[in-house]
Design a protein around this motif. Structure first.
Motif, PDB file in Angstrom:
ATOM      1  N   MET A   1     -18.694  24.031 -41.857  1.00 26.14           N
ATOM      2  CA  MET A   1     -18.828  25.212 -41.004  1.00 26.14           C
ATOM      3  C   MET A   1     -18.826  24.799 -39.534  1.00 26.14           C
ATOM      4  SD  MET A   1     -19.102  27.885 -42.926  1.00 26.14           S
ATOM      5  CE  MET A   1     -19.290  28.140 -44.694  1.00 26.14           C
ATOM      6  N   PRO A   2     -18.495  25.724 -38.645  1.00 22.41           N
ATOM      7  CA  PRO A   2     -18.633  25.442 -37.215  1.00 22.41           C
ATOM      8  C   PRO A   2     -20.102  25.541 -36.807  1.00 22.41           C
ATOM      9  CG  PRO A   2     -17.851  27.685 -37.546  1.00 22.41           C
ATOM     10  CD  PRO A   2     -17.918  27.059 -38.901  1.00 22.41           C
ATOM     11  N   LEU A   3     -20.795  24.427 -36.802  1.00 24.83           N
ATOM     12  CA  LEU A   3     -22.226  24.419 -36.470  1.00 24.83           C
ATOM     13  C   LEU A   3     -22.464  24.068 -35.010  1.00 24.83           C
ATOM     14  CD1 LEU A   3     -23.511  22.654 -39.719  1.00 24.83           C
ATOM     15  CD2 LEU A   3     -23.420  25.109 -39.223  1.00 24.83           C
TER      16      LEU A   3
ATOM     17  N   ALA B   1     -18.171  27.252 -29.842  1.00 23.35           N
ATOM     18  CA  ALA B   1     -18.173  28.694 -29.590  1.00 23.35           C
ATOM     19  C   ALA B   1     -18.521  29.527 -30.819  1.00 23.35           C
ATOM     20  CB  ALA B   1     -16.803  29.113 -29.051  1.00 23.35           C
ATOM     21  N   ASN B   2     -18.200  29.037 -32.009  1.00 23.73           N
ATOM     22  CA  ASN B   2     -18.440  29.808 -33.233  1.00 23.73           C
ATOM     23  C   ASN B   2     -19.642  29.310 -34.032  1.00 23.73           C
ATOM     24  OD1 ASN B   2     -16.302  31.646 -32.902  1.00 23.73           O
ATOM     25  ND2 ASN B   2     -14.825  30.142 -33.655  1.00 23.73           N
ATOM     26  N   ALA B   3     -20.555  28.593 -33.369  1.00 26.61           N
ATOM     27  CA  ALA B   3     -21.688  27.979 -34.066  1.00 26.61           C
ATOM     28  C   ALA B   3     -22.563  29.011 -34.782  1.00 26.61           C
ATOM     29  CB  ALA B   3     -22.521  27.162 -33.092  1.00 26.61           C
ATOM     30  N   GLN B   4     -22.818  30.157 -34.143  1.00 23.39           N
ATOM     31  CA  GLN B   4     -23.718  31.134 -34.773  1.00 23.39           C
ATOM     32  C   GLN B   4     -23.145  31.651 -36.090  1.00 23.39           C
ATOM     33  OE1 GLN B   4     -26.939  31.892 -33.699  1.00 23.39           O
ATOM     34  NE2 GLN B   4     -26.902  32.634 -35.822  1.00 23.39           N
TER      35      GLN B   4
ATOM     36  N   ALA C   1     -21.438  19.803 -43.428  1.00 24.62           N
ATOM     37  CA  ALA C   1     -20.788  19.075 -42.337  1.00 24.62           C
ATOM     38  C   ALA C   1     -20.388  20.046 -41.235  1.00 24.62           C
ATOM     39  CB  ALA C   1     -19.548  18.342 -42.859  1.00 24.62           C
ATOM     40  N   ASP C   2     -20.403  19.563 -40.011  1.00 25.97           N
ATOM     41  CA  ASP C   2     -20.054  20.374 -38.843  1.00 25.97           C
ATOM     42  C   ASP C   2     -18.558  20.256 -38.552  1.00 25.97           C
ATOM     43  OD1 ASP C   2     -19.900  21.746 -36.482  1.00 25.97           O
ATOM     44  OD2 ASP C   2     -21.091  20.336 -35.302  1.00 25.97           O
ATOM     45  N   ALA C   3     -17.862  21.367 -38.667  1.00 26.89           N
ATOM     46  CA  ALA C   3     -16.419  21.385 -38.366  1.00 26.89           C
ATOM     47  C   ALA C   3     -16.177  21.468 -36.874  1.00 26.89           C
ATOM     48  CB  ALA C   3     -15.761  22.581 -39.049  1.00 26.89           C
ATOM     49  N   THR C   4     -17.254  21.639 -36.081  1.00 25.65           N
ATOM     50  CA  THR C   4     -17.175  22.048 -34.678  1.00 25.65           C
ATOM     51  C   THR C   4     -16.360  23.346 -34.638  1.00 25.65           C
ATOM     52  OG1 THR C   4     -15.161  20.860 -33.982  1.00 25.65           O
ATOM     53  CG2 THR C   4     -17.231  19.615 -34.007  1.00 25.65           C
ATOM     54  N   SER C   5     -15.778  23.687 -33.526  1.00 28.29           N
ATOM     55  CA  SER C   5     -14.945  24.893 -33.470  1.00 28.29           C
ATOM     56  C   SER C   5     -13.495  24.529 -33.192  1.00 28.29           C
ATOM     57  CB  SER C   5     -15.497  25.854 -32.396  1.00 28.29           C
ATOM     58  OG  SER C   5     -16.776  26.310 -32.770  1.00 28.29           O
ATOM     59  N   THR C   6     -13.126  23.295 -33.577  1.00 25.51           N
ATOM     60  CA  THR C   6     -11.789  22.781 -33.285  1.00 25.51           C
ATOM     61  C   THR C   6     -11.050  22.455 -34.578  1.00 25.51           C
ATOM     62  OG1 THR C   6     -12.670  21.781 -31.280  1.00 25.51           O
ATOM     63  CG2 THR C   6     -10.506  21.015 -32.017  1.00 25.51           C
ATOM     64  N   PRO C   7      -9.889  23.048 -34.834  1.00 28.80           N
ATOM     65  CA  PRO C   7      -9.167  22.805 -36.086  1.00 28.80           C
ATOM     66  C   PRO C   7      -8.894  21.335 -36.375  1.00 28.80           C
ATOM     67  CG  PRO C   7      -8.239  24.696 -34.951  1.00 28.80           C
ATOM     68  CD  PRO C   7      -9.233  24.097 -34.011  1.00 28.80           C
ATOM     69  N   THR C   8      -8.505  20.566 -35.372  1.00 28.22           N
ATOM     70  CA  THR C   8      -8.209  19.148 -35.611  1.00 28.22           C
ATOM     71  C   THR C   8      -9.433  18.421 -36.138  1.00 28.22           C
ATOM     72  OG1 THR C   8      -6.614  19.206 -33.801  1.00 28.22           O
ATOM     73  CG2 THR C   8      -7.327  17.044 -34.549  1.00 28.22           C
TER      74      THR C   8
ATOM     75  N   PHE D   1     -15.418  29.823 -42.103  1.00 25.81           N
ATOM     76  CA  PHE D   1     -15.528  31.029 -41.292  1.00 25.81           C
ATOM     77  C   PHE D   1     -14.253  31.302 -40.484  1.00 25.81           C
ATOM     78  CE2 PHE D   1     -16.351  33.326 -37.402  1.00 25.81           C
ATOM     79  CZ  PHE D   1     -16.717  34.549 -37.950  1.00 25.81           C
ATOM     80  N   ALA D   2     -14.021  30.555 -39.418  1.00 24.72           N
ATOM     81  CA  ALA D   2     -12.855  30.825 -38.559  1.00 24.72           C
ATOM     82  C   ALA D   2     -11.563  30.456 -39.294  1.00 24.72           C
ATOM     83  CB  ALA D   2     -12.960  30.050 -37.258  1.00 24.72           C
ATOM     84  N   SER D   3     -10.598  31.351 -39.259  1.00 26.37           N
ATOM     85  CA  SER D   3      -9.350  31.129 -40.006  1.00 26.37           C
ATOM     86  C   SER D   3      -8.645  29.845 -39.593  1.00 26.37           C
ATOM     87  CB  SER D   3      -8.411  32.318 -39.814  1.00 26.37           C
ATOM     88  OG  SER D   3      -8.939  33.481 -40.408  1.00 26.37           O
ATOM     89  N   SER D   4      -8.623  29.564 -38.296  1.00 26.80           N
ATOM     90  CA  SER D   4      -7.911  28.371 -37.840  1.00 26.80           C
ATOM     91  C   SER D   4      -8.552  27.098 -38.403  1.00 26.80           C
ATOM     92  CB  SER D   4      -7.887  28.327 -36.315  1.00 26.80           C
ATOM     93  OG  SER D   4      -9.200  28.396 -35.784  1.00 26.80           O
ATOM     94  N   LEU D   5      -9.880  27.094 -38.549  1.00 23.99           N
ATOM     95  CA  LEU D   5     -10.570  25.939 -39.146  1.00 23.99           C
ATOM     96  C   LEU D   5     -10.260  25.854 -40.637  1.00 23.99           C
ATOM     97  CD1 LEU D   5     -14.105  26.310 -37.471  1.00 23.99           C
ATOM     98  CD2 LEU D   5     -12.151  24.967 -36.664  1.00 23.99           C
TER      99      LEU D   5
END
Length: 407
Positions: free
Chosen positions: A46-48, A51-54, A89-96, A118-122
């Motif tokens: 997840m993006p932990l 910008a999308n952490a919440q 694991a933390d995906a951050t908010s970056t697809p790469t 959550f975020a489609s790009s991730l």
């Protein structure tokens, strides 16, 4: 991995055949045997941060709630009471970064499946990895391409973004009509990643089908810092309603700027940033009566979702709910397969229908995947902010309140 599973099955049969009498006489031995069942590792990406952490935190909370409930109820019965072991694991908010995290998680851990992100790009980035490694990925991300690429290991719990966009417009027209209003001209604003682009396409197609004039159709970069040009263009467009498709920070900035400039036309959000508590906290009175499409809403299944509010102190946002459903479906598939092997679980998921448990919180009352991995039973709902809560107001057959329409 196959050797481990096979060995566990042989050991279980030998224990039962050789020790039936003693097992019946001593329940404590049964408990001990179950406690030794090998845990089932499930990756959660997840993006932990970023910008999308919440959204990522909300999603993780929903998954942890269900995992704890299943473990407390005795674990996975078909595997001798095996407990769920979440590897977060933390995906951050970056697809790469998300793709790299997925590769590392799979390499370093023996995972049965992955939930995220959550975020489609991730999710799209992660799915490239899970497809190569034959690991099932269950997601509530919206973008059409998630289940539109012919992948065999991905399962989308919610309706596609284009379907959400179509419902966003169609439901709005119906709500306006029910209040005696007629809409001829609209404005669309969307962030330019996979989610916003796909949902805007659905809005556009629905407007064309309804013969509605799109007076403004503008993309903006995710994380926009100055919305003044967009809002000035909206004011000049003459639109009777605006359809912004945004994550949280962008949604706050757009609505705040609109209301501060006294643009009071109805705003109908595209889920994501419009249906979480931070939206109302960030906008206060400006949030009241804002509408938003959503794949699900907590007020449709309070017997389930109030458990989340009691534990975490806020209502069960849709991404938490849908990730809870995703884990429930995954565990049902493991029970059905009687195996924690990724390929067996994928086979159990593909084309199957799942009922009961958390699936009852979905609008279709169940989850059924088609050959692409899309849940065909998911129907979007329209929710509206009322006194710091989200009330389902459309479709009529599931509505918990009447929509307020101020044109």
């Amino acid at each position: 991995m196959s050797k481990t599973t096979s060995h566990r099955g042989d050991l279980s049969r030998r224990t039962l055949l050789a020790g039936t009498a003693s097992l019946l006489a001593s329940p404590m031995i049964v408990s001990s045997a179950r406690a030794q069942a090998k845990p089932v590792n499930i990756g959660v990406i997840m993006p932990l941060s970023g910008a999308n952490a919440q959204f990522g935190i909300n999603s993780r909370n929903g998954i942890e709630l269900v995992a704890d409930e299943i473990n407390a109820a005795g674990g996975i019965k078909a595997l001798g009471g095996a407990k769920i072991n979440l590897i977060v694991a933390d995906a951050t908010s970056t697809p790469t970064t998300a793709g790299t995290v997925a590769q590392r998680l799979i390499t370093q851990n023996e995972v049965t499946a992955i939930l995220g992100a959550f975020a489609s790009s991730l999710t799209i980035a992660i799915s490239e990895v899970t497809e190569r490694r034959d690991i099932p990925l269950l997601t509530m991300s919206f973008a059409d391409q998630i289940t539109g690429r012919g992948f065999k290991n991905i399962f989308q719990i919610v309706a596609k973004a284009s379907a959400l966009g179509k419902a966003q417009l169609d439901y709005t027209l119906a709500i306006a009509q029910a209040s005696g209003a007629k809409i001829d001209k609209i404005a669309i604003m969307y962030e330019d990643t996979a989610y916003g682009t796909a949902q805007a396409a659905g809005l556009r197609a629905a407007a064309k089908a309804a013969n509605i004039d799109i007076a403004m159709d503008d993309a903006y970069p995710l994380g926009i810092t100055d919305t003044t040009p967009l809002i000035n263009k909206l004011r000049a467009s003459g639109a009777q309603a605006v359809f912004p498709v945004s994550y949280l920070n962008d949604s706050l900035l757009l609505i705040r700027t609109m209301r501060q400039q006294r643009i009071t036309i109805p705003a109908i959000g595209g889920a994501a940033g419009y249906v979480i508590p931070d939206f109302e906290k960030g906008l206060g009175e400006f949030a009241e009566n804002v509408l938003s499409i959503a794949p699900a809403n907590y007020d449709l299944a309070p017997d389930l979702t109030e458990r989340f509010r009691k534990r975490f102190g806020y209502f069960m946002v849709h991404e938490a709910l849908e990730h809870a459903v995703a884990l429930d479906v995954l565990v049902q598939a493991i029970e059905k397969a009687k195996s924690a092997k990724a390929e067996d679980v994928t086979m159990a998921l593909r084309g199957a229908k799942f009922t009961g448990g958390w699936t009852k919180a979905m609008t279709g009352g169940a989850v059924e995947f088609d050959s692409t991995g899309l849940n065909t039973l998911s129907v979007p709902v329209m929710a509206q902010w009322r006194n710091k809560e989200l009330v389902t107001v459309w479709p009529k057959d599931v509505a918990k309140g009447t929509a307020v329409w101020k044109s």
